[in-house]
Design an enzyme around this catalytic site. Structure first.
Site, PDB file in Angstrom:
ATOM      1  N   LYS A   1       0.723  -0.946   0.132  1.00  0.00           N
ATOM      2  CA  LYS A   1       0.172  -0.161   0.038  1.00  0.00           C
ATOM      3  C   LYS A   1       0.911   1.075   0.259  1.00  0.00           C
ATOM      4  CE  LYS A   1      -3.830  -2.763   2.295  1.00  0.00           C
ATOM      5  NZ  LYS A   1      -4.664  -2.742   3.528  1.00  0.00           N
TER       6      LYS A   1
ATOM      7  N   GLN B   1      -4.031  -1.574   9.460  1.00  0.00           N
ATOM      8  CA  GLN B   1      -4.735  -2.770   9.034  1.00  0.00           C
ATOM      9  C   GLN B   1      -4.723  -3.891   9.623  1.00  0.00           C
ATOM     10  OE1 GLN B   1      -3.363  -3.344   6.190  1.00  0.00           O
ATOM     11  NE2 GLN B   1      -3.981  -5.725   5.968  1.00  0.00           N
TER      12      GLN B   1
ATOM     13  N   ASP C   1     -10.907   2.366   3.764  1.00  0.00           N
ATOM     14  CA  ASP C   1     -11.301   1.065   4.159  1.00  0.00           C
ATOM     15  C   ASP C   1     -12.803   1.494   3.641  1.00  0.00           C
ATOM     16  OD1 ASP C   1     -10.393  -0.927   4.419  1.00  0.00           O
ATOM     17  OD2 ASP C   1      -8.922  -0.288   6.354  1.00  0.00           O
TER      18      ASP C   1
HETATM   19  N1  GUN Z   1      -6.603  -6.718   5.969  1.00  0.00           N
HETATM   20  C1  GUN Z   1      -7.237  -7.359   5.651  1.00  0.00           C
HETATM   21  N2  GUN Z   1      -7.603  -6.805   4.428  1.00  0.00           N
HETATM   22  C2  GUN Z   1      -8.133  -5.540   4.240  1.00  0.00           C
HETATM   23  C3  GUN Z   1      -8.013  -4.794   3.917  1.00  0.00           C
HETATM   24  O1  GUN Z   1      -9.272  -4.425   3.093  1.00  0.00           O
HETATM   25  N3  GUN Z   1      -8.030  -3.013   5.425  1.00  0.00           N
HETATM   26  C4  GUN Z   1      -7.617  -3.783   6.286  1.00  0.00           C
HETATM   27  N4  GUN Z   1      -8.305  -2.156   7.019  1.00  0.00           N
HETATM   28  N5  GUN Z   1      -7.348  -4.407   6.833  1.00  0.00           N
HETATM   29  C5  GUN Z   1      -7.261  -5.081   5.801  1.00  0.00           C
END
Ligand code: GUN
Length: 295
Positions: free
Chosen positions: A54, A98, A121
């Site tokens: 990311k 995350q 998100d």
């Molecule tokens: N962990 C796995 N997928 C995601 C996601 O799309 N967003 C976040 N914040 N954590 C994750």
């Protein structure tokens, strides 16, 4: 019939090019630079890989990027204090904590603490609610990616029978919601199957589009789908390791068999996966535009 491959990696690249151009224009015309912060609690190896990807993608596109790696022992109040600080930071348009968080932390309370305007998100109840009523600011990244894949592959969504297998808050529920909205590129008839569905194959065999988000390798088999179906495989399941220790991945769909019946199908890897981070970038650009009064 052998299916057309829906190549998520290529679609994602195209969207990233569009975003890079938009970001350059925002900077040139409005002096706006979208900013994204990632927060990683602890050192889970898979989460480190995701957060690293990311951060790298943000930087490639010209997004201002910050990363906070904080220790596993961080307390709830310390994490909430960090989120409060980021909520108030004008350089930051998007905040991504995350998941999963270490067990001692209250995930729901953490997600609720993020300013809904910075919730790229799309997990905050305000954004979940806005999606539900068809007025979304941020669509969660994986379902948003699935939707874009369907649209950009020219799949007929309006009036289609869509069967979503899996009812998670991150994938199943939001993609079902998106596709049933009364709007262009939606207007589908949506069925959601789950672990208590009595006869899964009864539903999947009727479907024009199957979206598999089950979390179990090869759960959708060829006898469960009809000729000509479009299949979106959200699964990422580790089914073993190569001799040199690399993970061998399989989707939720028995790809080799189902591709002989489907008209189009996403591969794993290289299908939905590459779209998710790209949609996070799209949400971050949207957050910056909303904050600047440009959207
Ligand atoms: N962990 C796995 N997928 C995601 C996601 O799309 N967003 C976040 N914040 N954590 C994750």
């Amino acid at each position: 019939m052998t299916a057309q491959l829906i190549k998520g990696a290529e679609v994602a690249k195209q969207i990233r090019e569009e975003l890079a151009a938009e970001i350059a224009e925002l900077k040139a015309k409005h002096n706006v630079v979208p900013g994204l912060v990632t927060v990683l609690v602890g050192a889970d190896p898979a989460s480190q890989v995701y957060v690293g990807a990311k951060e790298k993608t943000s930087q490639e596109l010209g997004i201002y990027s910050e990363r906070h790696d904080i220790p596993t022992e961080t307390t709830q109040s310390e994490l909430l204090a960090l989120i409060d600080k980021l909520n108030k930071d004008p350089k930051i348009n998007g905040i991504l904590v995350q998941l999963p968080l270490p067990k001692h932390l209250n995930e729901t309370e953490v997600l609720y603490a993020i300013d809904p305007k910075k919730d790229v998100d799309g997990f905050h109840p305000v954004n979940v609610g806005k999606l539900m009523i068809g007025e979304p600011d941020y669509i969660p990244c994986t379902p948003h990616g699935i939707w874009q894949l369907l649209i950009r592959s020219g799949v007929q969504i309006e009036g289609a029978e869509v069967v979503v297998v899996g009812r998670s808050n991150i994938v199943g529920k939001p993609i079902a919601n998106i596709l049933l909205q009364k709007q262009k590129n939606a207007n589908a008839t949506v069925t959601v199957c789950h672990t208590r569905t009595r006869d899964m194959a009864f539903h999947t065999r009727r479907a024009d589009i199957v979206i598999a988000a089950v979390g179990k390798a090869k759960a959708i088999t060829a006898d469960m789908v009809k000729e000509g179906v479009v299949v979106i495989d959200v699964g990422v399941n580790e089914i073993g390791k190569t001799a040199d220790g690399k993970r061998i991945l399989a989707g939720d769909v028995d790809f080799e068999a189902v591709k002989e019946k489907a008209s189009a199908i996403t591969p794993v890897p290289g299908g939905v996966g590459p779209m998710t981070i790209t949609m996070l970038m799209m949400n971050t650009v949207r957050a910056a535009k909303l904050a600047a009064g440009l959207a």
